[in-house]
Design an enzyme around this catalytic site. Structure first.
Site, PDB file in Angstrom:
ATOM      1  N   CYS A  34       0.825  -1.215   0.000  1.00  0.00           N
ATOM      2  CA  CYS A  34       0.000   0.000   0.000  1.00  0.00           C
ATOM      3  C   CYS A  34       0.858   1.264   0.000  1.00  0.00           C
ATOM      4  O   CYS A  34       0.332   2.371  -0.103  1.00  0.00           O
ATOM      5  CB  CYS A  34      -0.948   0.019   1.187  1.00  0.00           C
ATOM      6  SG  CYS A  34      -0.141   0.292   2.766  1.00  0.00           S
ATOM      7  N   LYS A  88       4.780   3.240   6.829  1.00  0.00           N
ATOM      8  CA  LYS A  88       5.651   2.241   6.217  1.00  0.00           C
ATOM      9  C   LYS A  88       6.695   2.890   5.289  1.00  0.00           C
ATOM     10  O   LYS A  88       7.838   2.431   5.209  1.00  0.00           O
ATOM     11  CB  LYS A  88       4.816   1.211   5.452  1.00  0.00           C
ATOM     12  CG  LYS A  88       4.017   0.285   6.366  1.00  0.00           C
ATOM     13  CD  LYS A  88       4.956  -0.471   7.299  1.00  0.00           C
ATOM     14  CE  LYS A  88       4.229  -1.393   8.238  1.00  0.00           C
ATOM     15  NZ  LYS A  88       5.153  -2.108   9.149  1.00  0.00           N
ATOM     16  N   HIS A 109      -8.350  -8.243   6.703  1.00  0.00           N
ATOM     17  CA  HIS A 109      -8.178  -7.905   5.300  1.00  0.00           C
ATOM     18  C   HIS A 109      -9.181  -8.688   4.464  1.00  0.00           C
ATOM     19  O   HIS A 109      -9.920  -9.532   4.971  1.00  0.00           O
ATOM     20  CB  HIS A 109      -6.748  -8.210   4.860  1.00  0.00           C
ATOM     21  CG  HIS A 109      -5.747  -7.253   5.417  1.00  0.00           C
ATOM     22  ND1 HIS A 109      -4.952  -7.548   6.495  1.00  0.00           N
ATOM     23  CD2 HIS A 109      -5.414  -5.982   5.047  1.00  0.00           C
ATOM     24  CE1 HIS A 109      -4.170  -6.520   6.768  1.00  0.00           C
ATOM     25  NE2 HIS A 109      -4.422  -5.559   5.908  1.00  0.00           N
TER      26      HIS A 109
END
Length: 326
Positions: A123, A154, A193
């Site tokens: 992502c 991230k 998810h």
């Protein structure tokens, strides 16, 4: 420690007896990495649960590294979730992941950790990145709005790895997995998810004899799925064979639509009803397929095909359904 512009690394087997810390060893990825390392003969594995060590507690993290002195580290610990969780709690996903990463990476640097692998997520790439997504697509466009906070955290981790390489010459690396699934996944209706959410939804529908399963969105987005045991094997391979400042994409190089994966899961669990799609709900990124050329050049490709991986995951889910987290 002094600053340096060069990083020295020689491909080699990691010492099977050196202390090896797996941060997040109870999670989906961390537990798979732990299993892989045990199977490969690593006999000095170090892990702490969140109740034993809060990675958001900076002083506790530094004390832990000073005490255990790990030679190798995989940073798999993270606050993770699906579209609903990410869009509802962006502050939590940004703040907690930043705290975890900075604390662990700073403490690892002070402790002189030789080899460290930071795990991120696909992502990090722009919402409309050219497909399949190459590593150099990073920071070339806008992120998907539903999980941009997590993505920014991230990305910061990747940049910190690169900064450590530049300033201290440490052969630390980053890997960005595609959508993962497998034993130990989060099957919570609110926090999971897409793939584990679908497994739970279709399995419950099959057991209850429901006639209809309703899924979010249109079902047209395309996603790539990698079994977590494949991910673990890739992590060890990269730690022993790869070095470089750029993050490495880890995936299969193939994708399917959400409709296709839903149909396959329905067949695997024995659901005999029909599927409807709630198009008022968001789809997320239209397509997310990773270019895995760099990974292949490093000598690794995925081994577990999607259907067999799904069957083993459904089996694990059914065995643990009474004890999985809500």
């Amino acid at each position: 420690m002094t600053a340096t512009d060069s990083v020295e690394f020689t491909a080699r087997e990691l010492d099977r007896h050196a202390p090896f810390y797996v941060a997040g060893h109870r999670g989906l990825v961390g537990s798979a990495i732990w299993r892989k390392l045990e199977a490969e003969g690593f006999d000095n594995l170090v892990g702490r649960t969140s109740s034993e060590l809060d990675l958001k507690d900076r002083s506790a993290v530094f004390d832990f590294f000073r005490e255990t002195k790990p030679t190798n580290v995989v940073l798999a610990a993270a606050k993770v979730g699906g579209i609903l969780a990410n869009s509802t709690y962006p502050v939590d996903f940004l703040s907690e992941n930043m705290q975890i990463q900075v604390n662990v990476l700073d403490a690892a640097l002070e402790a002189g950790v030789d080899r460290l692998l930071f795990l991120g997520s696909s992502c990090i790439y722009p919402k409309f990145a050219e497909q399949p997504i190459r590593e150099d697509s990073l920071l070339t466009g806008h992120l998907e709005e539903t999980n941009d906070a997590y993505a920014i955290a991230k990305i910061a981790g990747i940049l910190q790895i690169q900064a450590v390489r530049r300033q201290y010459g440490k052969p630390w690396i980053s890997a960005m997995p595609t959508n993962l699934y497998g034993p130990g996944d989060n099957f919570s209706p609110k926090g999971s998810h897409v793939l584990p959410a679908l497994i739970r939804r279709y399995d419950e529908a099959a057991k209850s004899g429901a006639e209809v399963v309703t899924n979010w969105g249109t079902g047209t987005p395309r996603r790539e799925f990698l079994h977590v045991d494949d991910m673990a094997a890739a992590c060890l391979h990269l730690m022993e064979h790869y070095d470089g400042p750029a993050q490495v994409n880890v995936g299969t190089g193939t994708d399917v639509t959400i409709k296709e994966i839903a149909e396959t899961i329905g067949q695997v669990v024995g659901f005999e009803g029909r599927t409807e799609w709630d198009t008022t709900k968001p789809d997320g990124t239209p397509q997310k397929l990773l270019d895995v050329s760099k990974l292949a050049d490093a000598g690794w490709t995925s081994k577990i095909d999607l259907e067999s991986g799904l069957r083993s995951t459904v089996e694990w889910y059914r065995t643990h359904v009474d004890s999985i987290r809500e």
